[in-house]
Design a protein around this motif. Sequence first.
Motif, mmCIF file in Angstrom:
data_model
loop_
_atom_site.group_PDB
_atom_site.id
_atom_site.type_symbol
_atom_site.label_atom_id
_atom_site.label_comp_id
_atom_site.label_asym_id
_atom_site.label_seq_id
_atom_site.Cartn_x
_atom_site.Cartn_y
_atom_site.Cartn_z
ATOM 1 N N ARG A 7 8.569 41.183 36.631
ATOM 2 C CA ARG A 7 7.301 41.233 37.370
ATOM 3 C C ARG A 7 6.162 41.681 36.474
ATOM 4 O O ARG A 7 6.365 42.289 35.403
ATOM 5 C CB ARG A 7 7.429 42.139 38.590
ATOM 6 C CG ARG A 7 8.031 43.527 38.356
ATOM 7 C CD ARG A 7 7.164 44.417 37.557
ATOM 8 N NE ARG A 7 7.493 45.815 37.688
ATOM 9 C CZ ARG A 7 6.855 46.757 37.028
ATOM 10 N NH1 ARG A 7 5.908 46.446 36.147
ATOM 11 N NH2 ARG A 7 7.170 48.018 37.168
ATOM 12 N N ALA A 9 2.651 43.910 37.230
ATOM 13 C CA ALA A 9 2.123 44.730 38.323
ATOM 14 C C ALA A 9 0.793 45.356 37.928
ATOM 15 O O ALA A 9 0.693 46.564 37.757
ATOM 16 C CB ALA A 9 3.151 45.808 38.676
ATOM 17 N N PRO A 10 -0.237 44.545 37.745
ATOM 18 C CA PRO A 10 -1.502 45.108 37.274
ATOM 19 C C PRO A 10 -2.254 45.892 38.357
ATOM 20 O O PRO A 10 -2.095 45.615 39.536
ATOM 21 C CB PRO A 10 -2.305 43.857 36.888
ATOM 22 C CG PRO A 10 -1.777 42.786 37.784
ATOM 23 C CD PRO A 10 -0.311 43.097 37.973
ATOM 24 N N SER A 11 -3.039 46.835 37.891
ATOM 25 C CA SER A 11 -3.973 47.528 38.780
ATOM 26 C C SER A 11 -5.315 46.823 38.593
ATOM 27 O O SER A 11 -5.821 46.769 37.472
ATOM 28 C CB SER A 11 -4.098 48.997 38.373
ATOM 29 O OG SER A 11 -2.807 49.565 38.314
ATOM 30 N N GLU A 39 -1.307 46.241 42.236
ATOM 31 C CA GLU A 39 -1.192 47.686 42.474
ATOM 32 C C GLU A 39 -2.584 48.266 42.710
ATOM 33 O O GLU A 39 -3.210 48.839 41.806
ATOM 34 C CB GLU A 39 -0.445 48.337 41.314
ATOM 35 C CG GLU A 39 0.947 47.715 41.161
ATOM 36 C CD GLU A 39 2.025 48.634 40.638
ATOM 37 O OE1 GLU A 39 1.747 49.436 39.731
ATOM 38 O OE2 GLU A 39 3.167 48.533 41.139
ATOM 39 N N PHE A 191 1.002 56.613 42.003
ATOM 40 C CA PHE A 191 1.317 55.324 41.385
ATOM 41 C C PHE A 191 2.813 55.116 41.179
ATOM 42 O O PHE A 191 3.389 54.110 41.568
ATOM 43 C CB PHE A 191 0.545 55.183 40.058
ATOM 44 C CG PHE A 191 1.322 54.456 39.014
ATOM 45 C CD1 PHE A 191 1.511 53.086 39.114
ATOM 46 C CD2 PHE A 191 1.921 55.130 37.958
ATOM 47 C CE1 PHE A 191 2.280 52.412 38.183
ATOM 48 C CE2 PHE A 191 2.674 54.464 37.031
ATOM 49 C CZ PHE A 191 2.854 53.099 37.145
ATOM 50 N N ASN A 195 5.224 52.158 42.882
ATOM 51 C CA ASN A 195 5.655 51.229 41.834
ATOM 52 C C ASN A 195 7.189 51.106 41.834
ATOM 53 O O ASN A 195 7.746 50.008 41.810
ATOM 54 C CB ASN A 195 5.111 51.771 40.498
ATOM 55 C CG ASN A 195 5.537 50.976 39.279
ATOM 56 O OD1 ASN A 195 6.575 51.257 38.711
ATOM 57 N ND2 ASN A 195 4.742 49.991 38.867
ATOM 58 N N ARG A 209 7.445 46.910 30.363
ATOM 59 C CA ARG A 209 6.100 47.476 30.453
ATOM 60 C C ARG A 209 5.817 48.320 29.224
ATOM 61 O O ARG A 209 6.723 48.590 28.424
ATOM 62 C CB ARG A 209 5.962 48.306 31.735
ATOM 63 C CG ARG A 209 6.935 49.454 31.812
ATOM 64 C CD ARG A 209 6.756 50.192 33.119
ATOM 65 N NE ARG A 209 7.696 51.292 33.272
ATOM 66 C CZ ARG A 209 7.809 52.012 34.369
ATOM 67 N NH1 ARG A 209 7.030 51.761 35.407
ATOM 68 N NH2 ARG A 209 8.668 53.001 34.440
ATOM 69 N N HIS A 213 4.376 54.220 29.814
ATOM 70 C CA HIS A 213 5.017 54.519 31.104
ATOM 71 C C HIS A 213 6.393 55.167 30.943
ATOM 72 O O HIS A 213 7.041 55.473 31.941
ATOM 73 C CB HIS A 213 5.160 53.239 31.938
ATOM 74 C CG HIS A 213 3.850 52.751 32.479
ATOM 75 N ND1 HIS A 213 3.147 53.439 33.435
ATOM 76 C CD2 HIS A 213 3.104 51.662 32.181
ATOM 77 C CE1 HIS A 213 2.036 52.798 33.722
ATOM 78 N NE2 HIS A 213 1.971 51.712 32.964
HETATM 79 N N1 GLU Z 1 0.021 49.243 37.721
HETATM 80 C C1 GLU Z 1 0.636 49.745 36.534
HETATM 81 C C2 GLU Z 1 -0.277 49.491 35.356
HETATM 82 O O1 GLU Z 1 -1.116 48.610 35.435
HETATM 83 C C3 GLU Z 1 1.966 49.075 36.335
HETATM 84 C C4 GLU Z 1 2.912 49.796 35.470
HETATM 85 C C5 GLU Z 1 4.242 49.111 35.387
HETATM 86 O O2 GLU Z 1 4.269 47.984 34.861
HETATM 87 O O3 GLU Z 1 5.218 49.658 35.875
HETATM 88 O O4 GLU Z 1 -0.200 50.200 34.367
#
Ligand code: GLU
Length: 466
Positions: A7, A9-11, A39, A191, A195, A209, A213
């Motif tokens: 996946r 998962a952008p903010s 996100e 977050f 997530n 990612r 993280h």
């Molecule tokens: N929304 C997070 C970000 O943009 C996603 C982090 C992830 O990929 O788990 O950094």
Amino acid sequence: MHPRKTRFAPSPTGLIHLGNVRTALFSKLYGQCFLLRIEDTDQARSREEFVAALMDDMRWLGLTWDEGPLSAKAAADYHQSQRGRLYDDYFLRLVEEGLAYPCFCSPTELEIARKVQLSAGQPPRYSGKCGRLNHDDIAAKYAEGLKPTLRFRVPKDAVVEFDDLVRGPQRFTNNDIGDFIIRRADGSAAFFFCNAIDDALMGVSHVLRGDDHLSNTPRQIMILRALDLPLPSYGHTALILGDDGAPLSKRNGSRSIRELREEGYMPLAINNMLARLGHHYDCETLLDLDGLSDGFRVENLGKSPARFDLTHLNHWQELAVRTADDVTLWHWLPQDTRILVPEPQESAFLDIVRSNCRFPHEAHQWAAILFSDALERNAEVLDIAVQAGESFFRVAYDAAAQHPDDYPAFLEYLKRHAGAKGKGLFQPLRAAFTGRLDGPELPKLYAIMEPHRLRMRLAEFAQSAQ
Ligand code: GLU
């Protein structure tokens, strides 16, 4: 066996850029099913226009998703802002099972505790104070109107271990991690809570990612275990550095996909550059997304930071332009370039573009040179005209008049009557035809330009050489 599901998962707090789009690309290449999740729990910074822009940029790059907003297989809501009720159920479960507790400590209190720990040389972590409140204490705090956060109770004297897809075995000691906040005082989920929950609920099996993280991962694993939800495999990719060795940012070379697109970079070029930034391919040829996917190996992801280099991007851009088909290349040209090109010359012009241009503005310069009357000449070009002399251009004019459609015959005539050869022949010709000393091969120029325009330029050069 279930397909490998990855996946992105952008903010949506800004335009997507080279750094975060590489994560999307790796995930797309690695996954057999690729999911997009928005996100957008940070209401103050998330904007719907950024969601639209990021989806548009991803589609432009070919990073289409099998599941996600607007996909055919829309089994869930892929905007986290719409999933609050679902997170609430999990908060409730954790509280009921004693695995999370309300924390009434004020930000000032927490800050002071943090400073005391730091000055004592200890890592700052929550003392667990509110975790010791009894039922009556809690009721009394609520009665005062206090709005607590919710903390996850970290199991003591245990470790979290996992095998990172990129970095290998990882081990974190729970006692180093204080009870952490999973719901903010305003009721919104932290977050890393939503997530992790969403990865589990959406069946994501592999998470790639950035390694920024990595420290979230043990917390997320604890949450998922506490709720008896499935754990994905995690892989943390190394940072991208800019040309100055600092993390890639606007200041040292990063660009948004929007900007690159406006500059005329092709999706193929961006994908080929990014797929090799911190990932090794055995082959150095330009690959489409299927080819990039076939050659993608998670074990070929580098552990140390990769350095972005614009010359690499430009190398792939050159290859992408050189191998683009007519339709792609024609639509890559701006409208004001296309209208300059006479229809019968379109294909020949695209050939010239392929071997001489990397960017649309360069193609525009050539279209203007080849198909409009105005011609700029700099001092160097004029100097070459003077050196060749007036009579050279007069002979060239006659040669062009006699053999307008036959370059070899034109050249033969010129050689015979002007007595020039080699560089002394080709350079002044090129200068007269185009006002430049570089560019397409002379036979191609001769074939594509209007004979009267060629003669006009030769006549002008004859005058300039006087
Ligand atoms: N929304 C997070 C970000 O943009 C996603 C982090 C992830 O990929 O788990 O950094």
